[in-house]
Every structure is written in structure tokens, then in C-alpha cells.
Scaffold this motif. Structure first.
Motif, PDB file in Angstrom:
ATOM      1  N   LEU A 234      56.964 -87.956  86.716  1.00  0.00           N
ATOM      2  CA  LEU A 234      55.760 -87.550  85.987  1.00  0.00           C
ATOM      3  C   LEU A 234      56.090 -87.148  84.556  1.00  0.00           C
ATOM      4  CD1 LEU A 234      54.060 -85.362  88.746  1.00  0.00           C
ATOM      5  CD2 LEU A 234      53.187 -87.533  87.864  1.00  0.00           C
ATOM      6  N   ARG A 235      57.078 -86.264  84.404  1.00  0.00           N
ATOM      7  CA  ARG A 235      57.416 -85.796  83.062  1.00  0.00           C
ATOM      8  C   ARG A 235      58.021 -86.925  82.212  1.00  0.00           C
ATOM      9  NH1 ARG A 235      54.252 -82.614  84.122  1.00  0.00           N
ATOM     10  NH2 ARG A 235      54.464 -80.343  84.265  1.00  0.00           N
ATOM     11  N   ALA A 236      58.810 -87.779  82.825  1.00  0.00           N
ATOM     12  CA  ALA A 236      59.415 -88.877  82.061  1.00  0.00           C
ATOM     13  C   ALA A 236      58.357 -89.854  81.573  1.00  0.00           C
ATOM     14  CB  ALA A 236      60.460 -89.594  82.900  1.00  0.00           C
ATOM     15  N   ALA A 237      57.330 -90.107  82.384  1.00  0.00           N
ATOM     16  CA  ALA A 237      56.253 -91.000  81.962  1.00  0.00           C
ATOM     17  C   ALA A 237      55.511 -90.436  80.761  1.00  0.00           C
ATOM     18  CB  ALA A 237      55.293 -91.241  83.124  1.00  0.00           C
ATOM     19  N   GLU A 238      55.386 -89.110  80.731  1.00  0.00           N
ATOM     20  CA  GLU A 238      54.686 -88.444  79.633  1.00  0.00           C
ATOM     21  C   GLU A 238      55.554 -88.305  78.385  1.00  0.00           C
ATOM     22  OE1 GLU A 238      52.110 -85.662  82.761  1.00  0.00           O
ATOM     23  OE2 GLU A 238      54.097 -85.063  82.051  1.00  0.00           O
ATOM     24  N   LEU A 239      56.862 -88.161  78.589  1.00  0.00           N
ATOM     25  CA  LEU A 239      57.742 -87.821  77.474  1.00  0.00           C
ATOM     26  C   LEU A 239      58.713 -88.931  77.072  1.00  0.00           C
ATOM     27  CD1 LEU A 239      58.579 -84.122  78.437  1.00  0.00           C
ATOM     28  CD2 LEU A 239      56.897 -84.944  76.777  1.00  0.00           C
ATOM     29  N   HIS A 240      58.634 -90.103  77.703  1.00  0.00           N
ATOM     30  CA  HIS A 240      59.598 -91.150  77.327  1.00  0.00           C
ATOM     31  C   HIS A 240      59.439 -91.573  75.859  1.00  0.00           C
ATOM     32  CE1 HIS A 240      57.190 -94.953  77.232  1.00  0.00           C
ATOM     33  NE2 HIS A 240      56.381 -94.262  77.995  1.00  0.00           N
ATOM     34  N   PRO A 241      58.234 -91.490  75.252  1.00  0.00           N
ATOM     35  CA  PRO A 241      58.180 -91.831  73.817  1.00  0.00           C
ATOM     36  C   PRO A 241      58.989 -90.866  72.948  1.00  0.00           C
ATOM     37  CG  PRO A 241      55.977 -91.898  74.796  1.00  0.00           C
ATOM     38  CD  PRO A 241      56.882 -91.240  75.799  1.00  0.00           C
ATOM     39  N   PHE A 242      59.307 -89.687  73.493  1.00  0.00           N
ATOM     40  CA  PHE A 242      60.049 -88.676  72.735  1.00  0.00           C
ATOM     41  C   PHE A 242      61.540 -88.636  73.110  1.00  0.00           C
ATOM     42  CE2 PHE A 242      55.647 -87.360  73.142  1.00  0.00           C
ATOM     43  CZ  PHE A 242      55.292 -87.164  71.815  1.00  0.00           C
ATOM     44  N   GLY A 243      61.953 -89.525  74.009  1.00  0.00           N
ATOM     45  CA  GLY A 243      63.377 -89.620  74.308  1.00  0.00           C
ATOM     46  C   GLY A 243      63.798 -89.251  75.712  1.00  0.00           C
ATOM     47  N   MET A 244      62.873 -88.785  76.577  1.00  0.00           N
ATOM     48  CA  MET A 244      63.263 -88.540  77.965  1.00  0.00           C
ATOM     49  C   MET A 244      63.518 -89.884  78.634  1.00  0.00           C
ATOM     50  SD  MET A 244      61.408 -86.190  80.871  1.00  0.00           S
ATOM     51  CE  MET A 244      62.202 -85.961  82.486  1.00  0.00           C
ATOM     52  N   ILE A 245      64.524 -89.962  79.468  1.00  0.00           N
ATOM     53  CA  ILE A 245      64.953 -91.230  80.065  1.00  0.00           C
ATOM     54  C   ILE A 245      64.416 -91.326  81.494  1.00  0.00           C
ATOM     55  CG2 ILE A 245      66.938 -92.668  80.678  1.00  0.00           C
ATOM     56  CD1 ILE A 245      68.520 -90.920  78.571  1.00  0.00           C
ATOM     57  N   GLY A 246      63.418 -92.170  81.700  1.00  0.00           N
ATOM     58  CA  GLY A 246      62.844 -92.371  83.031  1.00  0.00           C
ATOM     59  C   GLY A 246      63.546 -93.488  83.769  1.00  0.00           C
ATOM     60  N   VAL A 247      63.631 -93.334  85.089  1.00  0.00           N
ATOM     61  CA  VAL A 247      64.330 -94.318  85.921  1.00  0.00           C
ATOM     62  C   VAL A 247      63.502 -94.583  87.175  1.00  0.00           C
ATOM     63  CG1 VAL A 247      66.431 -94.856  87.219  1.00  0.00           C
ATOM     64  CG2 VAL A 247      66.584 -93.484  85.116  1.00  0.00           C
TER      65      VAL A 247
END
Length: 247
Positions: free
Chosen positions: A82-95
């Protein structure tokens, strides 16, 4: 200690996680945990499971703070997806598939990954089934012709209408029988479940841990933050509260 920290709960047993990555495994993340962890200057942070409802959820801004400080933050499976989907534009790495579904808008509801679980002393055993796991399992059953497409679709609808706390294959099958779904298909699905059931959350968690291992094994510096971090009065208060709780 490896300097790598992963927030983990019911999605994957800690002993299985340890076989994938040399890390310190912490309980599900809650608000303030990432702020406190940043003071230890970790090499990386992974988020799989997190608390919600009765405990304030991890704040987006504390994850942004970690990223801004040059700490790689990975997310998958549950709260992490959930957080990665929201924050991946800011650099969080979703997998993983769940992260990708949220990122692309194919999933929107938080309840898709929510489960009821037992206490930490017992290893956070899951007491309900995640909707994302049910969707994947029903899709596999349809592909393998255990269920017709129509029956799989109707069982999926039954599951989605249930509160997340009440989701489980036994309950879904009983409700399916109550509305007259084909008994032979339901019986075949029940017999197939012990070997056919797919745990998408667990699969994504393993993928995240392996991704972290590869990423950190390359010893590549974290990319620079793509944003300006604003230290608001609310943020400074959150930092003070987190520090107080850590004492």
C-alpha cells in the motif's frame, strides 16, 4: 547485526524470512517506528506487514524522511505494498504483484490485504484469508478447470462482500452452496484447495526479501531523493513523540 530491518507479521514466518535475507525482523510497523529506526542509520528498511485500525498506521512522511536521508525503503505484500504504491514516485521501492496492482489502479481497497491474526507470541498466525489470496486462488482454479469462470466469479463476489475478518474458504464455500452454486464444482474446489491454494502475499514477501538481498549485495548507493522534505511543526512534534516512546 546486518543493519537491515524488516517489519514483518502474519504474511511470512520469521524463520522463513531469515532464510531469504540476513536482517533484523521487527513486528508489524506502526506510526513512529520508522522515525525511531532512522536514528540507527540502517542500511535498508523493508515493510511487509503493518498495524492499522486500533494502532495508528505508519505515516507516509516518516517513510519519506527515511528516503530523504538516503535509506532505501522497500515495500510489498500488505502495508508495504500500500505505502509503496503511494510513494513509489518519491523513491520507495515496491515489489510484487500486489504492489503492481495497487500502483496500476487494478486494486484500490485497503481491505484486499487485511487479515485478522493471532498474537506475537504465537508468530502472528493468520485467522482469516486475504482477499488478494482468494482472488489469485480462484483465478488459478478457473484456469485449471476446477471451477467454471462463472462460479469462480460468483465466489469472488461472495468473498469481497464479507468483512475482511470473516473471509475464509470454508465460509465462502458454505455461502456458495446456500445460493445454489454447482455442488460438484464446490466439492472439487474444496478437494483441490490443500495443494492449489496460492498465497500471493507470502510469494510477494519472499520476492521483496530477495530483491533487497540483490540490491544490497551490489553495494549501490541509494538514489537521491526526488523531493524537498518539509520539516513542519507537525513533523517536529512527531519526532519528539517518537523519541519519547523510544526511551
Amino acid at each position: 547485526m546486518s543493519g537491515i530491518f524488516v517489519f514483518l507479521g502474519p504474511t511470512l514466518p520469521a524463520r522463513d524470512a531469515a532464510s531469504e535475507l540476513d536482517a533484523t525482523f521487527l513486528p508489524p510497523v506502526a506510526q513512529g517506528d520508522v522515525i525511531r529506526l532512522c536514528s540507527e542509520k540502517p542500511k535498508a528498511i523493508g515493510i511487509i506487514d503493518g498495524f492499522f485500525e486500533s494502532v495508528p498506521s505508519v505515516w507516509h512522511k516518516e517513510i519519506l524522511f527515511a528516503i530523504h536521508a538516503g535509506i532505501p525503503v522497500f515495500g510489498a505484500s500488505s502495508m508495504g505494498a500500500l505505502r509503496a504504491a503511494e510513494l513509489h514516485p518519491f523513491g520507495m521501492i515496491g515489489v510484487g504483484a500486489i504492489f503492481e496492482a495497487y500502483r496500476d489502479g487494478r486494486l484500490e481497497d485497503d481491505d484486499e490485504v487485511a487479515v485478522v491474526h493471532g498474537p506475537a507470541e504465537l508468530g502472528y498466525p493468520s485467522l482469516s484469508e486475504a482477499m488478494v489470496n482468494i482472488r489469485r486462488t480462484l483465478a488459478d482454479a478457473a484456469v485449471e478447470r476446477i471451477l467454471s469462470q462463472d462460479t469462480a466469479f460468483r465466489l469472488e463476489g461472495i468473498a469481497k462482500e464479507l468483512p475482511y475478518r470473516e473471509r475464509g474458504y470454508g465460509r465462502i464455500l458454505r455461502l456458495g452452496a446456500d445460493i445454489g452454486l454447482p455442488g460438484d464444482e464446490l466439492a472439487g474446489f474444496k478437494a483441490w484447495l490443500p495443494t492449489g491454494r496460492f498465497d500471493q502475499k507470502r510469494d510477494d514477501a519472499r520476492r521483496m526479501l530477495r530483491t533487497m538481498r540483490r540490491h544490497l549485495g551490489q553495494d549501490v548507493a541509494a538514489p537521491g531523493a526526488r523531493f524537498h522534505f518539509e520539516r513542519t511543526a507537525l513533523w517536529e512534534r512527531a519526532v519528539r513523540e517518537a523519541a519519547t516512546l523510544a526511551m
